[in-house]
Design an enzyme around this catalytic site. Structure first.
Site, PDB file in Angstrom:
ATOM      1  N   ASP A 251     -23.083  -1.934 -71.319  1.00 54.44           N
ATOM      2  CA  ASP A 251     -23.587  -0.578 -71.104  1.00 54.44           C
ATOM      3  C   ASP A 251     -24.030   0.044 -72.408  1.00 54.44           C
ATOM      4  O   ASP A 251     -24.908   0.915 -72.417  1.00 54.44           O
ATOM      5  CB  ASP A 251     -22.514   0.271 -70.417  1.00 54.44           C
ATOM      6  CG  ASP A 251     -22.344  -0.188 -68.980  1.00 54.44           C
ATOM      7  OD1 ASP A 251     -21.625  -1.179 -68.758  1.00 54.44           O
ATOM      8  OD2 ASP A 251     -22.988   0.403 -68.098  1.00 54.44           O
TER       9      ASP A 251
HETATM   10  C1  LIG Z   1     -26.914  -5.120 -66.293  1.00 53.71           C
HETATM   11  S1  LIG Z   1     -25.459  -4.645 -67.041  1.00 53.71           S
HETATM   12  C2  LIG Z   1     -24.810  -3.475 -65.934  1.00 53.71           C
HETATM   13  C3  LIG Z   1     -23.466  -2.946 -66.405  1.00 53.71           C
HETATM   14  O1  LIG Z   1     -23.238  -1.724 -65.714  1.00 53.71           O
HETATM   15  C4  LIG Z   1     -22.054  -1.869 -64.943  1.00 53.71           C
HETATM   16  O2  LIG Z   1     -21.350  -0.682 -64.860  1.00 53.71           O
HETATM   17  P1  LIG Z   1     -21.479   0.223 -63.522  1.00 53.71           P
HETATM   18  O3  LIG Z   1     -21.382  -0.686 -62.350  1.00 53.71           O
HETATM   19  O4  LIG Z   1     -20.325   1.199 -63.653  1.00 53.71           O
HETATM   20  O5  LIG Z   1     -22.829   0.890 -63.641  1.00 53.71           O
HETATM   21  C5  LIG Z   1     -21.246  -2.896 -65.696  1.00 53.71           C
HETATM   22  O6  LIG Z   1     -20.641  -2.340 -66.843  1.00 53.71           O
HETATM   23  C6  LIG Z   1     -22.329  -3.879 -66.041  1.00 53.71           C
HETATM   24  O7  LIG Z   1     -22.001  -4.750 -67.048  1.00 53.71           O
END
Ligand SMILES: CSC[C@H]1O[C@H](OP(=O)(O)O)[C@H](O)[C@@H]1O
Length: 390
Positions: A251
């Site tokens: 992220d």
């Molecule tokens: C393509 S990396 C996406 C990244 O985002 C996810 O978090 P969330 O589901 O809370 O948006 C997760 O950290 C992934 O690695």
């Protein structure tokens, strides 16, 4: 059926409601930046790259459907205010803030052009926002290529390897193909994948609901494990299953390589180090934030405790799923305090490489990442898949 988290045509944006997956496929229509803000905050759309793209495109749609001033500067101010609002939807992922910064530059330059009108500024914004959708898929295919090459070359396990991944980093977290899951797709396409292991990723279960959905959809050999099984998997099945790497998304990657990612990532990095398995972060360069010095400076989003203490899903009578009867059930003692950080930070020292669309960044002889060079070249300039020493 191609998995599309984002459906966009000029003036129209739909997002796949990821809270209903994998049991129901439902698209929400997004008419404005306000709609997008809530969809992102609710996690109906999620994943660092997807969040940025949905936010940017939501404003493109809003601008198309709004009676705008003919004065370019007034439209510019409107756009800036909306972008700053969208950035507040989720603080940790940098892609959204990065996209907002770049889009502000685009409209800022448009306003300066001789005779520019409000409509001209809107067109300039829309073109730049739409390009993000195209660029992201291309970036992910590059990540997949470089990541697969690096793992096979550096794992020393021969031409067929297994990997473990966490959370969801596929077509449901991006504009398509995926980052860490893109590496898995590339390994599979190259006939170099023995087995993909995915964690369920409590508390929102992006792994068991979304990654498992994508892997089954693509007919990729895969096994779901609970988060708590990861260490036992490497200990008991690592060698026999030829588990070469743990690959995760990101992220926000700080300037020193510390990486914020879904909660549970840090634990996996420690497990990988203990078991001598490579630990890799897969992310486009838009996730690398050179303005954030280290992981200590990354804001970690905390989410409501109810996401831990309740779980949703279709009713199951022991034989069949009733997809029309989605129920919410409690799974924790009433009154217990709950801590629910959405992300954690993995120190650069535990990361073997950061897989980008132009190559894999590795630490130099000083044991540090140096990302400056990553931003001096374009994807076409880099031929070797390892840009070590960056
Ligand atoms: C393509 S990396 C996406 C990244 O985002 C996810 O978090 P969330 O589901 O809370 O948006 C997760 O950290 C992934 O690695």
């Amino acid at each position: 059926m191609v998995l599309e988290a984002i459906k966009y045509e000029h003036g129209s944006l739909q997002i796949l409601d990821q809270l209903r997956l994998p049991y129901t496929t439902h698209y929400d229509t997004i008419y404005s930046s306000t709609d997008a803000w809530h969809a992102i905050r609710d996690m109906r759309t999620r994943g660092a790259p997807a969040i940025a793209i949905v936010a940017a495109l939501s404003l493109a749609v809003e601008l198309t459907n709004t009676k705008l001033s003919s004065i370019s500067e007034e439209v510019n101010i409107f756009i800036i205010e909306k972008l700053e609002y969208l950035v507040t939807s989720r603080p940790t992922a940098v892609n959204l803030a990065d996209a907002a910064k770049k889009l502000k530059v685009v409209v800022g330059e448009a306003v300066k052009r001789e005779g520019m009108t409000g409509e001209g500024v809107r067109e300039a914004y829309g073109k730049a926002a739409e390009q993000m959708l195209v660029d992201d898929v291309a970036d992910n295919e590059g990540i997949g290529k470089h990541g697969a090459e690096w793992i096979v070359r550096n794992a020393g396990l021969g031409e067929e390897v297994s990997v473990l991944t966490h959370c969801n980093t596929g077509s449901l977290a991006t504009a398509g193909y995926g980052t860490a899951l893109g590496v898995i797709r590339s390994l599979h396409a190259n006939k170099q994948l023995k087995q993909a292991y995915c964690t369920e990723t409590r508390p929102y279960n992006q792994g068991s609901r979304l990654t498992a959905f994508e892997l089954v959809h693509d007919e990729i050999p895969a096994t779901l494990i609970t988060d708590s099984m990861a260490a036992a998997l490497l200990k008991l099945k690592g060698p026999s299953e030829k588990i070469a790497a743990i690959i995760v998304g990101a992220d926000r990657v700080a300037a020193n390589g510390d990486t914020a990612n879904k909660i549970g990532t840090y634990s996996l990095a420690i497990i990988a180090k203990h078991h001598g398995v490579k630990f890799l972060v897969a992310a486009p360069r838009t996730t690398i934030d050179l303005t954030t010095a280290s992981g200590d400076d990354i804001v970690i989003e905390e989410r409501p405790g109810r996401e831990v203490s309740f779980i949703r899903g279709p009713k199951y009578d022991g034989v069949t799923l009733d997809r029309a009867a989605v129920e919410t059930i409690a799974i924790a003692a009433e009154g217990i305090d709950i801590w629910n950080p959405a992300f954690d930070v993995t120190p650069a020292a535990l990361i073997d490489g950061i897989i980008t669309e132009i190559g894999v960044a590795e630490k130099g002889s000083d044991g540090k990442f140096n990302f400056e060079k990553l931003f001096e070249v374009e994807a076409t300039d880099i031929k070797p898949s390892t840009v070590g020493g960056l």
